[in-house]
Design a protein around this motif. Sequence first.
Motif, PDB file in Angstrom:
ATOM      1  N   PHE A 179       0.775  -1.186  -0.090  1.00 12.38           N
ATOM      2  CA  PHE A 179       0.000  -0.264   0.047  1.00 12.38           C
ATOM      3  C   PHE A 179       0.882   1.317  -0.073  1.00 12.38           C
ATOM      4  O   PHE A 179       2.055   1.219   0.241  1.00 12.38           O
ATOM      5  N   ASN A 180       0.417   2.380  -0.340  1.00 11.67           N
ATOM      6  CA  ASN A 180       1.106   3.709  -0.234  1.00 11.67           C
ATOM      7  C   ASN A 180       1.705   3.997   1.015  1.00 11.67           C
ATOM      8  O   ASN A 180       0.883   3.523   2.297  1.00 11.67           O
ATOM      9  N   PRO A 181       2.618   4.953   1.207  1.00  8.91           N
ATOM     10  CA  PRO A 181       3.064   5.502   2.479  1.00  8.91           C
ATOM     11  C   PRO A 181       1.893   6.016   3.037  1.00  8.91           C
ATOM     12  O   PRO A 181       1.020   6.689   2.837  1.00  8.91           O
ATOM     13  N   GLY A 215      -1.245  -0.800  -4.930  1.00  9.79           N
ATOM     14  CA  GLY A 215      -2.011  -1.118  -6.207  1.00  9.79           C
ATOM     15  C   GLY A 215      -3.078  -2.131  -5.789  1.00  9.79           C
ATOM     16  O   GLY A 215      -2.696  -3.088  -5.376  1.00  9.79           O
ATOM     17  N   GLY A 216      -4.350  -2.023  -6.241  1.00  6.58           N
ATOM     18  CA  GLY A 216      -5.199  -3.091  -6.325  1.00  6.58           C
ATOM     19  C   GLY A 216      -5.493  -3.622  -4.821  1.00  6.58           C
ATOM     20  O   GLY A 216      -5.541  -4.881  -4.703  1.00  6.58           O
ATOM     21  N   GLY A 217      -5.361  -3.002  -3.763  1.00  6.10           N
ATOM     22  CA  GLY A 217      -5.646  -3.342  -2.484  1.00  6.10           C
ATOM     23  C   GLY A 217      -4.477  -4.230  -1.968  1.00  6.10           C
ATOM     24  O   GLY A 217      -5.292  -5.252  -1.193  1.00  6.10           O
ATOM     25  N   GLY A 218      -3.314  -4.315  -2.500  1.00  5.76           N
ATOM     26  CA  GLY A 218      -2.408  -5.360  -2.050  1.00  5.76           C
ATOM     27  C   GLY A 218      -2.157  -6.329  -3.117  1.00  5.76           C
ATOM     28  O   GLY A 218      -1.231  -7.163  -2.927  1.00  5.76           O
ATOM     29  N   THR A 219      -2.922  -6.377  -4.111  1.00  3.40           N
ATOM     30  CA  THR A 219      -2.888  -7.535  -4.971  1.00  3.40           C
ATOM     31  C   THR A 219      -1.700  -7.222  -5.967  1.00  3.40           C
ATOM     32  O   THR A 219      -1.179  -8.326  -6.653  1.00  3.40           O
ATOM     33  N   VAL A 220      -1.318  -6.088  -6.453  1.00 12.09           N
ATOM     34  CA  VAL A 220      -0.198  -5.839  -7.224  1.00 12.09           C
ATOM     35  C   VAL A 220       1.158  -6.375  -6.376  1.00 12.09           C
ATOM     36  O   VAL A 220       2.022  -6.943  -7.042  1.00 12.09           O
ATOM     37  N   MET A 221       1.026  -6.024  -5.274  1.00  9.76           N
ATOM     38  CA  MET A 221       2.224  -6.619  -4.418  1.00  9.76           C
ATOM     39  C   MET A 221       2.335  -7.992  -4.293  1.00  9.76           C
ATOM     40  O   MET A 221       3.294  -8.744  -4.503  1.00  9.76           O
ATOM     41  N   ALA A 222       1.241  -8.774  -3.963  1.00  9.78           N
ATOM     42  CA  ALA A 222       1.092 -10.186  -3.951  1.00  9.78           C
ATOM     43  C   ALA A 222       1.313 -10.902  -5.350  1.00  9.78           C
ATOM     44  O   ALA A 222       2.128 -11.876  -5.502  1.00  9.78           O
ATOM     45  N   THR A 223       0.948 -10.295  -6.346  1.00  8.50           N
ATOM     46  CA  THR A 223       1.451 -11.031  -7.705  1.00  8.50           C
ATOM     47  C   THR A 223       2.709 -10.665  -7.955  1.00  8.50           C
ATOM     48  O   THR A 223       3.286 -11.730  -8.385  1.00  8.50           O
ATOM     49  N   ALA A 245      -6.636  -9.214   0.004  1.00  5.52           N
ATOM     50  CA  ALA A 245      -5.889  -9.241  -0.864  1.00  5.52           C
ATOM     51  C   ALA A 245      -5.955 -10.857  -1.300  1.00  5.52           C
ATOM     52  O   ALA A 245      -5.629 -11.237  -2.375  1.00  5.52           O
ATOM     53  N   TYR A 246      -5.567 -11.687  -0.039  1.00  6.36           N
ATOM     54  CA  TYR A 246      -5.491 -13.208  -0.095  1.00  6.36           C
ATOM     55  C   TYR A 246      -6.754 -13.879  -0.208  1.00  6.36           C
ATOM     56  O   TYR A 246      -7.166 -14.760  -0.765  1.00  6.36           O
ATOM     57  N   VAL A 247      -7.989 -13.065   0.645  1.00  5.71           N
ATOM     58  CA  VAL A 247      -8.943 -13.888   0.738  1.00  5.71           C
ATOM     59  C   VAL A 247     -10.163 -13.707  -0.174  1.00  5.71           C
ATOM     60  O   VAL A 247     -10.637 -14.350  -0.792  1.00  5.71           O
ATOM     61  N   VAL A 301     -14.244  -0.344  -0.565  1.00  5.79           N
ATOM     62  CA  VAL A 301     -13.352  -1.570  -0.408  1.00  5.79           C
ATOM     63  C   VAL A 301     -14.642  -2.819  -0.512  1.00  5.79           C
ATOM     64  O   VAL A 301     -15.985  -2.312  -0.174  1.00  5.79           O
ATOM     65  N   SER A 302     -14.489  -3.781  -1.141  1.00  5.56           N
ATOM     66  CA  SER A 302     -15.514  -4.853  -1.017  1.00  5.56           C
ATOM     67  C   SER A 302     -15.996  -5.376   0.252  1.00  5.56           C
ATOM     68  O   SER A 302     -17.209  -5.582   0.536  1.00  5.56           O
ATOM     69  N   VAL A 303     -15.263  -5.127   1.299  1.00  6.47           N
ATOM     70  CA  VAL A 303     -15.405  -5.287   2.503  1.00  6.47           C
ATOM     71  C   VAL A 303     -16.666  -4.798   3.088  1.00  6.47           C
ATOM     72  O   VAL A 303     -17.560  -5.159   3.488  1.00  6.47           O
ATOM     73  N   SER A 304     -16.958  -3.405   2.565  1.00 13.92           N
ATOM     74  CA  SER A 304     -18.058  -2.676   3.037  1.00 13.92           C
ATOM     75  C   SER A 304     -19.216  -3.066   2.237  1.00 13.92           C
ATOM     76  O   SER A 304     -20.213  -3.002   2.803  1.00 13.92           O
TER      77      SER A 304
END
Length: 319
Positions: free
Chosen positions: A40-42, A72-80, A99-101, A161-164
């Motif tokens: 995520f961003n600083p 980016g992408g709620g953590g998905t860029v980092m995970a990818t 990002a994982y769930v 976010v999709s959570v809400s």
Amino acid sequence: MKKMLKTRLALAALATAAVLPAGAAFAEYPEKPVTMYIGFNPGGAVDTTARLIQKNLEEALGVPVIAVQKPGGGGTVMATTMMHAKPDGYTIGMGASAAYVLAPLLNSDIQYTLDGFDHIATVSYPQDALVVKADAPWDTYADLIKDAKENGKSLSLSSQVSVSRLMAIAIEEKEDIKINVVPVKGGSEGIKNVLGGHTDMTWGASGWHAQVKAGEMKPILSLGYKRNEDFTDVPTMHELGIDYAFVDTFMLSAPKGLPADVKAKLEAAVMAAITPELAKELREKMYLTADYRGSVDTLEYLEMQREEVLPFVEKMLAE
């Protein structure tokens, strides 16, 4: 001649190994800096968690830990990005459980699955809540629902976010009311919408605390599995009879296939890094709760989250 040279080189290697102390022929992990991607961003909660734990990880591992931003992408860029790294313990990632769930369930373009990583340890989690403006006519969740039902009112929710969005579906199903979701680009924009009177409510992680303490907003329910430590009078959704909860927990993961000894060392380093002083900093700076869980417990937690949200994800995709 070539055969003689090879023989001499082999003998030299054997002689060198013979004078080395036991175990010195192969360096133990870690022997060089570890790269820690931040998803995520600083300035946000995940970044703050990563920056605060970074120094303690360096002390525990005995090598530098180099932070690299991969937002980016709620953590998905980092995970990818991390997924394609070598599973040698020299690339790890600080991210959030959604990002994982959630991401692989909601986006067919995501190239990974929840169990496509070695999740090292849980570090911290935010105090999630549904918040409204301080002068709103509802002091409790019951007030909110009663007003919506008696006056045939559609409630509006700023959602980043999709959570809400999933939370809104759970409330609609339980209470038989309508919630209009207004997409926003971030938590701060959702808060601005509520303060400006553009939406009735918004979901927030830890960003809403300052507004509540300033008397500008008030929380009416918690999305957590237990009540928030700083607002123990605010009930959870489960307590209110709503079959939904989700806390976007912050955690360190690595590419799938870590050697067992490397994974154990990283896991132990995270446990050592979460000191009482670190917990105090997380709480004071971002209203985050330190919560160490090892690799086994972290994976079980992620699987529990996936099981809990799956029925609501299916309803959201069907809309």
